[in-house]
Scaffold this motif. Structure first.
Motif, PDB file in Angstrom:
ATOM      1  N   LEU A 103      -2.431   3.115   4.539  1.00 27.17           N
ATOM      2  CA  LEU A 103      -1.182   2.588   5.092  1.00 27.17           C
ATOM      3  C   LEU A 103      -1.069   1.070   4.997  1.00 27.17           C
ATOM      4  O   LEU A 103       0.012   0.524   5.157  1.00 27.17           O
ATOM      5  N   GLY A 104      -2.173   0.398   4.761  1.00 34.77           N
ATOM      6  CA  GLY A 104      -2.158  -1.061   4.802  1.00 34.77           C
ATOM      7  C   GLY A 104      -2.367  -1.735   3.469  1.00 34.77           C
ATOM      8  O   GLY A 104      -2.712  -2.916   3.434  1.00 34.77           O
ATOM      9  N   ILE A 105      -2.171  -1.034   2.393  1.00 34.46           N
ATOM     10  CA  ILE A 105      -2.447  -1.625   1.082  1.00 34.46           C
ATOM     11  C   ILE A 105      -1.687  -2.925   0.880  1.00 34.46           C
ATOM     12  O   ILE A 105      -2.249  -3.906   0.394  1.00 34.46           O
ATOM     13  N   ALA A 106      -0.429  -2.992   1.276  1.00 34.48           N
ATOM     14  CA  ALA A 106       0.386  -4.191   1.045  1.00 34.48           C
ATOM     15  C   ALA A 106       0.176  -5.270   2.110  1.00 34.48           C
ATOM     16  O   ALA A 106       0.589  -6.410   1.927  1.00 34.48           O
ATOM     17  N   ILE A 107      -0.477  -4.937   3.200  1.00 31.30           N
ATOM     18  CA  ILE A 107      -0.695  -5.893   4.294  1.00 31.30           C
ATOM     19  C   ILE A 107      -1.819  -6.845   3.911  1.00 31.30           C
ATOM     20  O   ILE A 107      -2.844  -6.414   3.386  1.00 31.30           O
ATOM     21  N   PRO A 108      -1.658  -8.146   4.171  1.00 28.74           N
ATOM     22  CA  PRO A 108      -2.708  -9.105   3.828  1.00 28.74           C
ATOM     23  C   PRO A 108      -4.060  -8.734   4.433  1.00 28.74           C
ATOM     24  O   PRO A 108      -4.143  -8.182   5.530  1.00 28.74           O
ATOM     25  N   GLU A 109      -5.107  -9.071   3.699  1.00 26.50           N
ATOM     26  CA  GLU A 109      -6.464  -8.707   4.094  1.00 26.50           C
ATOM     27  C   GLU A 109      -6.854  -9.235   5.472  1.00 26.50           C
ATOM     28  O   GLU A 109      -7.571  -8.558   6.210  1.00 26.50           O
ATOM     29  N   GLN A 110      -6.400 -10.437   5.823  1.00 22.79           N
ATOM     30  CA  GLN A 110      -6.804 -11.005   7.115  1.00 22.79           C
ATOM     31  C   GLN A 110      -6.298 -10.201   8.310  1.00 22.79           C
ATOM     32  O   GLN A 110      -6.749 -10.391   9.421  1.00 22.79           O
ATOM     33  N   TYR A 111      -5.393  -9.263   8.060  1.00 21.51           N
ATOM     34  CA  TYR A 111      -4.872  -8.411   9.136  1.00 21.51           C
ATOM     35  C   TYR A 111      -5.363  -6.966   9.009  1.00 21.51           C
ATOM     36  O   TYR A 111      -4.823  -6.064   9.634  1.00 21.51           O
ATOM     37  N   GLY A 112      -6.338  -6.755   8.159  1.00 24.30           N
ATOM     38  CA  GLY A 112      -6.898  -5.417   8.005  1.00 24.30           C
ATOM     39  C   GLY A 112      -6.323  -4.611   6.866  1.00 24.30           C
ATOM     40  O   GLY A 112      -6.624  -3.427   6.733  1.00 24.30           O
ATOM     41  N   GLY A 113      -5.500  -5.232   6.049  1.00 18.46           N
ATOM     42  CA  GLY A 113      -4.904  -4.528   4.925  1.00 18.46           C
ATOM     43  C   GLY A 113      -5.647  -4.775   3.631  1.00 18.46           C
ATOM     44  O   GLY A 113      -6.705  -5.403   3.608  1.00 18.46           O
ATOM     45  N   GLY A 114      -5.062  -4.316   2.564  1.00 16.32           N
ATOM     46  CA  GLY A 114      -5.668  -4.453   1.255  1.00 16.32           C
ATOM     47  C   GLY A 114      -5.207  -5.668   0.476  1.00 16.32           C
ATOM     48  O   GLY A 114      -5.801  -6.027  -0.529  1.00 16.32           O
ATOM     49  N   GLY A 115      -4.106  -6.293   0.939  1.00 18.81           N
ATOM     50  CA  GLY A 115      -3.602  -7.475   0.268  1.00 18.81           C
ATOM     51  C   GLY A 115      -3.066  -7.206  -1.134  1.00 18.81           C
ATOM     52  O   GLY A 115      -3.059  -8.088  -1.982  1.00 18.81           O
ATOM     53  N   GLU A 116      -2.598  -5.996  -1.354  1.00 17.12           N
ATOM     54  CA  GLU A 116      -2.136  -5.592  -2.682  1.00 17.12           C
ATOM     55  C   GLU A 116      -0.699  -5.071  -2.594  1.00 17.12           C
ATOM     56  O   GLU A 116      -0.471  -3.866  -2.492  1.00 17.12           O
ATOM     57  N   PRO A 117       0.294  -5.962  -2.624  1.00 15.52           N
ATOM     58  CA  PRO A 117       1.693  -5.524  -2.485  1.00 15.52           C
ATOM     59  C   PRO A 117       2.239  -4.908  -3.767  1.00 15.52           C
ATOM     60  O   PRO A 117       3.109  -5.460  -4.426  1.00 15.52           O
ATOM     61  N   ASP A 118       1.715  -3.762  -4.118  1.00 18.17           N
ATOM     62  CA  ASP A 118       2.064  -3.072  -5.358  1.00 18.17           C
ATOM     63  C   ASP A 118       2.698  -1.731  -5.008  1.00 18.17           C
ATOM     64  O   ASP A 118       2.033  -0.819  -4.519  1.00 18.17           O
ATOM     65  N   TYR A 119       3.980  -1.610  -5.291  1.00 18.36           N
ATOM     66  CA  TYR A 119       4.738  -0.408  -4.938  1.00 18.36           C
ATOM     67  C   TYR A 119       4.171   0.856  -5.569  1.00 18.36           C
ATOM     68  O   TYR A 119       4.355   1.952  -5.064  1.00 18.36           O
ATOM     69  N   ARG A 120       3.445   0.710  -6.662  1.00 15.77           N
ATOM     70  CA  ARG A 120       2.924   1.887  -7.353  1.00 15.77           C
ATOM     71  C   ARG A 120       1.979   2.705  -6.478  1.00 15.77           C
ATOM     72  O   ARG A 120       1.861   3.916  -6.660  1.00 15.77           O
ATOM     73  N   TYR A 121       1.337   2.082  -5.489  1.00 16.59           N
ATOM     74  CA  TYR A 121       0.503   2.854  -4.575  1.00 16.59           C
ATOM     75  C   TYR A 121       1.364   3.811  -3.749  1.00 16.59           C
ATOM     76  O   TYR A 121       0.968   4.930  -3.476  1.00 16.59           O
ATOM     77  N   ASN A 122       2.549   3.367  -3.368  1.00 19.37           N
ATOM     78  CA  ASN A 122       3.478   4.249  -2.658  1.00 19.37           C
ATOM     79  C   ASN A 122       3.903   5.411  -3.563  1.00 19.37           C
ATOM     80  O   ASN A 122       4.034   6.544  -3.104  1.00 19.37           O
TER      81      ASN A 122
END
Length: 133
Positions: free
Chosen positions: A52-71
């Protein structure tokens, strides 16, 4: 049909998504349909896997990868299994982009960790001038 849209990272995510859908969604999906919702704990399971957090910046627990293709991969795997993932699509494709674009630093600190973890669910209400809501 051969596609070259997805990278090795997307395909690794596809394996994760396919496994999750097959094990955590398909067996109970008829009950979810009957009850009209996906159990909240499923969001937490998805969050703990980083889904759920792929697009969320890493410093907030996400992956830091704002790539729509994961959706796209996530939706393809749900469709392949003939299920839906409830409001996950709305969370990731409609609401999260607003948070990513408009949230200030304080709001990011407050909201992003829970969104990435799947412990915070959001909603959206929209209206258009002159048409109501």
């Amino acid at each position: 049909m051969r596609r070259d849209l997805f990278t090795e990272d997307h395909e690794a995510f596809r394996e994760l998504a396919r496994d999750f859908v097959e094990k955590e969604v398909v067996p109970d999906y008829p009950l979810w349909e009957k009850g009209g919702r996906m159990p909240r704990e499923v969001f937490g399971k998805m969050g703990s896997l980083g889904m759920l957090g792929i697009a969320i910046p890493e410093q907030y627990g996400g992956g830091g990868e704002p790539d729509y293709r994961y959706n796209v991969v996530l939706q393809e795997e749900a469709a392949r299994a003939l299920v839906t993932l409830s409001t996950v699509r709305t969370q990731l494709e409609v609401i999260l982009p607003y948070f990513l674009h408009y949230a200030n630093a304080e709001q990011r600190e407050r909201w992003f960790p829970g969104l990435a973890a799947g412990t915070l669910l959001t909603a959206i209400a929209m209206t258009e001038p002159g048409t109501g809501s």
